[in-house]
Design a protein around this motif. Sequence first.
Motif, mmCIF file in Angstrom:
data_model
loop_
_atom_site.group_PDB
_atom_site.id
_atom_site.type_symbol
_atom_site.label_atom_id
_atom_site.label_comp_id
_atom_site.label_asym_id
_atom_site.label_seq_id
_atom_site.Cartn_x
_atom_site.Cartn_y
_atom_site.Cartn_z
ATOM 1 N N VAL A 169 0.839 -1.194 0.000
ATOM 2 C CA VAL A 169 0.000 0.000 0.000
ATOM 3 C C VAL A 169 0.876 1.247 0.000
ATOM 4 C CG1 VAL A 169 -1.776 1.289 1.236
ATOM 5 C CG2 VAL A 169 -1.836 -1.212 1.209
ATOM 6 N N ILE A 170 0.553 2.196 -0.858
ATOM 7 C CA ILE A 170 1.289 3.455 -0.929
ATOM 8 C C ILE A 170 0.646 4.434 0.059
ATOM 9 C CG2 ILE A 170 2.112 5.284 -2.449
ATOM 10 C CD1 ILE A 170 3.064 2.443 -3.184
ATOM 11 N N PRO A 171 1.380 4.933 1.043
ATOM 12 C CA PRO A 171 0.788 5.801 2.075
ATOM 13 C C PRO A 171 0.220 7.102 1.530
ATOM 14 C CG PRO A 171 3.192 5.794 2.228
ATOM 15 C CD PRO A 171 2.821 4.715 1.265
ATOM 16 N N ILE A 172 0.976 7.790 0.690
ATOM 17 C CA ILE A 172 0.505 9.031 0.060
ATOM 18 C C ILE A 172 1.070 9.088 -1.350
ATOM 19 C CG2 ILE A 172 0.340 10.343 2.221
ATOM 20 C CD1 ILE A 172 2.994 11.682 1.465
ATOM 21 N N PRO A 173 0.430 9.819 -2.271
ATOM 22 C CA PRO A 173 1.003 9.986 -3.611
ATOM 23 C C PRO A 173 2.429 10.517 -3.510
ATOM 24 C CG PRO A 173 -1.236 10.788 -3.586
ATOM 25 C CD PRO A 173 -0.880 10.494 -2.157
ATOM 26 N N THR A 174 3.351 9.893 -4.236
ATOM 27 C CA THR A 174 4.774 10.216 -4.097
ATOM 28 C C THR A 174 5.416 10.413 -5.461
ATOM 29 O OG1 THR A 174 4.852 8.841 -2.107
ATOM 30 C CG2 THR A 174 6.964 9.464 -3.080
ATOM 31 N N ALA A 175 6.233 11.437 -5.581
ATOM 32 C CA ALA A 175 6.911 11.731 -6.844
ATOM 33 C C ALA A 175 7.986 10.695 -7.139
ATOM 34 C CB ALA A 175 7.528 13.120 -6.791
ATOM 35 N N LEU A 176 7.983 10.169 -8.367
ATOM 36 C CA LEU A 176 9.016 9.233 -8.805
ATOM 37 C C LEU A 176 9.923 9.855 -9.862
ATOM 38 C CD1 LEU A 176 6.998 5.883 -9.070
ATOM 39 C CD2 LEU A 176 8.215 6.845 -7.106
ATOM 40 N N ILE A 177 9.376 10.813 -10.615
ATOM 41 C CA ILE A 177 10.167 11.539 -11.622
ATOM 42 C C ILE A 177 9.892 13.029 -11.452
ATOM 43 C CG2 ILE A 177 10.604 11.933 -14.080
ATOM 44 C CD1 ILE A 177 9.635 9.108 -14.635
ATOM 45 N N GLU A 178 10.950 13.817 -11.420
ATOM 46 C CA GLU A 178 10.829 15.262 -11.317
ATOM 47 C C GLU A 178 11.820 15.906 -12.278
ATOM 48 O OE1 GLU A 178 9.787 16.340 -6.792
ATOM 49 O OE2 GLU A 178 11.614 15.161 -7.005
ATOM 50 N N ASP A 179 11.317 16.793 -13.128
ATOM 51 C CA ASP A 179 12.171 17.491 -14.095
ATOM 52 C C ASP A 179 12.983 16.535 -14.959
ATOM 53 O OD1 ASP A 179 11.407 20.086 -13.229
ATOM 54 O OD2 ASP A 179 12.718 19.859 -11.500
ATOM 55 N N GLY A 180 12.362 15.427 -15.352
ATOM 56 C CA GLY A 180 13.027 14.479 -16.246
ATOM 57 C C GLY A 180 14.040 13.578 -15.581
ATOM 58 N N ASN A 181 14.086 13.566 -14.232
ATOM 59 C CA ASN A 181 15.037 12.727 -13.503
ATOM 60 C C ASN A 181 14.310 11.856 -12.488
ATOM 61 O OD1 ASN A 181 17.578 13.825 -14.623
ATOM 62 N ND2 ASN A 181 16.924 15.706 -13.591
ATOM 63 N N ILE A 182 14.776 10.617 -12.344
ATOM 64 C CA ILE A 182 14.175 9.701 -11.384
ATOM 65 C C ILE A 182 14.560 10.108 -9.964
ATOM 66 C CG2 ILE A 182 14.171 7.319 -10.534
ATOM 67 C CD1 ILE A 182 14.560 6.373 -13.378
ATOM 68 N N ASN A 183 13.578 10.096 -9.067
ATOM 69 C CA ASN A 183 13.828 10.376 -7.652
ATOM 70 C C ASN A 183 14.168 9.052 -6.976
ATOM 71 O OD1 ASN A 183 13.530 10.893 -4.829
ATOM 72 N ND2 ASN A 183 12.329 12.718 -5.310
ATOM 73 N N ASP A 184 15.458 8.733 -6.927
ATOM 74 C CA ASP A 184 15.905 7.440 -6.394
ATOM 75 C C ASP A 184 15.526 7.262 -4.925
ATOM 76 O OD1 ASP A 184 17.174 6.576 -8.787
ATOM 77 O OD2 ASP A 184 18.845 7.928 -8.361
ATOM 78 N N LYS A 185 15.580 8.335 -4.167
ATOM 79 C CA LYS A 185 15.266 8.252 -2.732
ATOM 80 C C LYS A 185 13.830 7.798 -2.509
ATOM 81 C CE LYS A 185 15.316 11.009 1.511
ATOM 82 N NZ LYS A 185 15.582 12.364 2.083
ATOM 83 N N ASN A 186 12.911 8.339 -3.278
ATOM 84 C CA ASN A 186 11.506 7.952 -3.126
ATOM 85 C C ASN A 186 11.256 6.531 -3.597
ATOM 86 O OD1 ASN A 186 10.894 10.434 -2.083
ATOM 87 N ND2 ASN A 186 9.889 11.223 -3.916
ATOM 88 N N ILE A 187 11.922 6.138 -4.675
ATOM 89 C CA ILE A 187 11.744 4.777 -5.189
ATOM 90 C C ILE A 187 12.242 3.747 -4.175
ATOM 91 C CG2 ILE A 187 12.636 3.127 -6.896
ATOM 92 C CD1 ILE A 187 12.222 5.122 -9.037
ATOM 93 N N GLU A 188 13.365 4.035 -3.534
ATOM 94 C CA GLU A 188 13.917 3.113 -2.542
ATOM 95 C C GLU A 188 12.987 2.942 -1.343
ATOM 96 O OE1 GLU A 188 17.713 4.666 -1.514
ATOM 97 O OE2 GLU A 188 18.626 4.215 -3.473
ATOM 98 N N ALA A 189 12.190 3.955 -1.061
ATOM 99 C CA ALA A 189 11.304 3.905 0.110
ATOM 100 C C ALA A 189 9.953 3.264 -0.208
ATOM 101 C CB ALA A 189 11.086 5.315 0.652
ATOM 102 N N LEU A 190 9.728 2.899 -1.478
ATOM 103 C CA LEU A 190 8.443 2.345 -1.893
ATOM 104 C C LEU A 190 8.613 0.944 -2.466
ATOM 105 C CD1 LEU A 190 7.003 5.531 -3.661
ATOM 106 C CD2 LEU A 190 6.295 4.613 -1.457
#
Length: 233
Positions: A169-190
């Motif tokens: 279950v995803i707790p809240i909507p979370t950004a995975l890509i911002e400005d054309g770059n992957i948000n590695d920190k958020n992906i690791e936490a999901l």
Amino acid sequence: MSIAELFIRLLLSFVFLFVFTRLMGRKEISQMTFFNFVSAIALGTLGASLAIDSSISVRNGIIALAGWSIFTILMGYWDLKSKSFRSLVEGTPRVVVRKGEVLEGELKKLRLDIDALNVLLRKKNVFSIQDVDYAIMETDGTLSVMKKEGKQTVTKSDRLNPSLTTSHVIPIPTALIEDGNINDKNIEALPVDEQWLKQQLTTKGIHSISDVFYAEIQKDGTLHVDRYDDTVH
């Protein structure tokens, strides 16, 4: 400067600031546009100079306060009489999100990044850009948000994406890509990885991360994608 002179200056500064701010109206405080902000700072500085700067005569200090106040009142009068003048001085509201899509061109004009936009949305209890029908940046720097119909309460769309199990279950909507770059920190936490992200993009006909301005995973495990606007990319 003697204590008596200091007291007189303080009293005069207080009285004239009080009178002039009342004459300028409540908009100076209740609707803080860029001009109101500059005007308030300048008026406060002039009042402080009158109160404690002995190199400035009381007469000149009062004239400066009165002159700036009259100028501000005249600007307010022209503001009421002319829409074009009002737009020139205060600017105009700008739509930054339309139908769940971020208008990155408008963000650039406002010198606003996606992180700052998300902060403003969260302050409006909106945790997903996909839930926004319209978001408008007002001239006073506040964000007005109208949610999409059916997003006020839990709906059938909140069911979990079949690609994720009920334990993911995803707790809240979370950004995975911002400005054309992957948000590695958020992906690791999901409970997702880069491969899953690329697969989701492929199903949407997107084959390059750099083509995505913003992407966020929803609470139900679906991916909301906002591509770059070709006119500003």
